[in-house]
Design a protein around this motif. Structure first.
Motif, short mmCIF file in Angstrom:
data_model
loop_
_atom_site.label_atom_id
_atom_site.label_comp_id
_atom_site.label_asym_id
_atom_site.label_seq_id
_atom_site.Cartn_x
_atom_site.Cartn_y
_atom_site.Cartn_z
N ARG A 186 0.81 -1.22 0.00
CA ARG A 186 0.00 0.00 0.00
C ARG A 186 0.85 1.27 0.00
O ARG A 186 0.31 2.37 0.15
CB ARG A 186 -0.94 -0.01 1.21
N ARG A 187 2.16 1.13 -0.16
CA ARG A 187 3.07 2.28 -0.24
C ARG A 187 2.88 3.23 0.94
O ARG A 187 2.72 4.44 0.79
CB ARG A 187 2.89 3.03 -1.56
N VAL A 188 2.90 2.66 2.13
CA VAL A 188 2.89 3.44 3.36
C VAL A 188 4.33 3.58 3.81
O VAL A 188 5.02 2.58 3.99
CB VAL A 188 2.04 2.77 4.45
N PHE A 189 4.80 4.82 4.00
CA PHE A 189 6.22 5.07 4.14
C PHE A 189 6.66 5.20 5.59
O PHE A 189 5.94 5.73 6.44
CB PHE A 189 6.62 6.34 3.37
N ALA A 190 7.88 4.71 5.83
CA ALA A 190 8.57 4.91 7.10
C ALA A 190 9.63 5.99 6.90
O ALA A 190 10.35 5.98 5.90
CB ALA A 190 9.24 3.61 7.55
N ASN A 191 9.72 6.91 7.83
CA ASN A 191 10.72 7.98 7.79
C ASN A 191 11.57 7.86 9.05
O ASN A 191 11.06 7.85 10.16
CB ASN A 191 10.03 9.34 7.76
N ARG A 192 12.89 7.76 8.86
CA ARG A 192 13.79 7.48 9.97
C ARG A 192 15.02 8.39 9.91
O ARG A 192 15.38 8.92 8.86
CB ARG A 192 14.27 6.02 9.92
N ILE A 193 15.69 8.51 11.06
CA ILE A 193 17.01 9.11 11.11
C ILE A 193 17.77 8.45 12.26
O ILE A 193 17.22 8.23 13.34
CB ILE A 193 16.96 10.65 11.29
#
Length: 280
Positions: A186-193
């Protein structure tokens, strides 16, 4: 948004809320030759390179006698995850601290969060995207950011994405135990650093001669969450996560760090897959 010129060198820095990120930033600043003060509520194992101060941001009577400093990094952690605790630290505590200083700092980095953004259906989001926080935490942070921007203290809000790194292994444990699900396909994104890159970004923003008042702190590679978690499960030798709904109250978006990179900043770990692999 206008860039702000700042010719001074930030020779003295106060870290207010010296937790994991704050201490990592403090050590980087010490390595650059800065004199660093670190303010905490509780005692901490001594580090002779840092001058430790004891005080509670929610109690202005404990903030008397603070030193005059060139710059402040405001990076506290609330005692509880509720609106009252967040407001006491991020809104009231920020005001108490600035008012308690002998003179206004020339630069103040406020460690905020990408929780200030809402649902964007997987589209790119950056500093120009309007805030629409789905939760109390994001709403409180926006209020604190706005207050800081109205003061003459060289305010910079750094909106960090999800932190990972040493000591932040809850996700890995849950993957090992098979307690994680992901929204597959479903192209649900994770954003990390990575936490070290977050600390490096703080130190970097203090070094700029010219700066904006807002930056997004995220790595270079937002990933579909099923792609990231499948990769981590493979590293761990665990079963891939089952299909499930996306996490509630976060919103689907791809965070861009283009503004931060344009200042010359480079992540050591530009892709969370690299950072997690090194961690393991």
């Amino acid at each position: 948004m206008l860039a702000i010129s700042y010719p001074q060198k930030n020779e003295t820095v106060l870290i207010a809320g010296a937790g994991d990120v704050g201490i990592r930033a403090a050590r980087r600043l010490v390595a650059q030759g800065k004199q660093v003060f670190a303010l905490r509520r509780r005692e901490v194992a001594p580090d002779p390179s840092i001058r430790w101060l004891r005080g509670d941001l929610t109690r202005p009577d404990t903030l008397r006698g603070l030193p005059q400093v060139d710059a402040v990094v405001f990076a506290p952690t609330p005692d509880a995850r509720d609106e009252a605790a967040y407001r006491a630290v991020f809104v009231d505590g920020l005001r108490y601290l600035i008012d308690a200083l002998p003179a206004p700092p020339s630069r103040t980095v406020f460690v905020s969060s990408t929780a200030v953004y809402g649902e964007h259906a997987g589209e790119w989001v950056d500093e120009a995207t309007p805030t629409d926080p789905p939760g109390f935490n994001g709403r409180v942070l926006v209020e604190a950011e706005d207050w800081l921007a109205s003061r003459g203290v060289g305010g910079i809000s750094l909106r960090l994405a999800g932190l990972y790194g040493p000591g932040r292994t809850q996700l890995l444990e849950r993957l090992r135990e098979g307690k994680v699900s992901v929204p597959r396909g479903r192209r649900v994104f994770a954003n990390r650093i990575h936490v070290d890159d977050a600390a490096a970004a703080i130190a970097h923003l203090l070094s700029l001669d010219v700066h904006e008042s807002l930056y997004v702190g995220v790595d270079d590679t937002p990933l579909p969450i099923d792609e990231l978690y499948d990769y981590l499960a493979g590293l761990l030798g665990a079963v891939p996560p089952l299909d499930g709904p996306p996490a509630a109250g976060i919103g689907n978006k791809r965070m861009s760090n283009a503004r931060l990179r344009a200042t010359g900043f480079k992540c050591r770990w530009p892709d969370a897959r690299m950072g997690y692999a090194a961690l393991l």
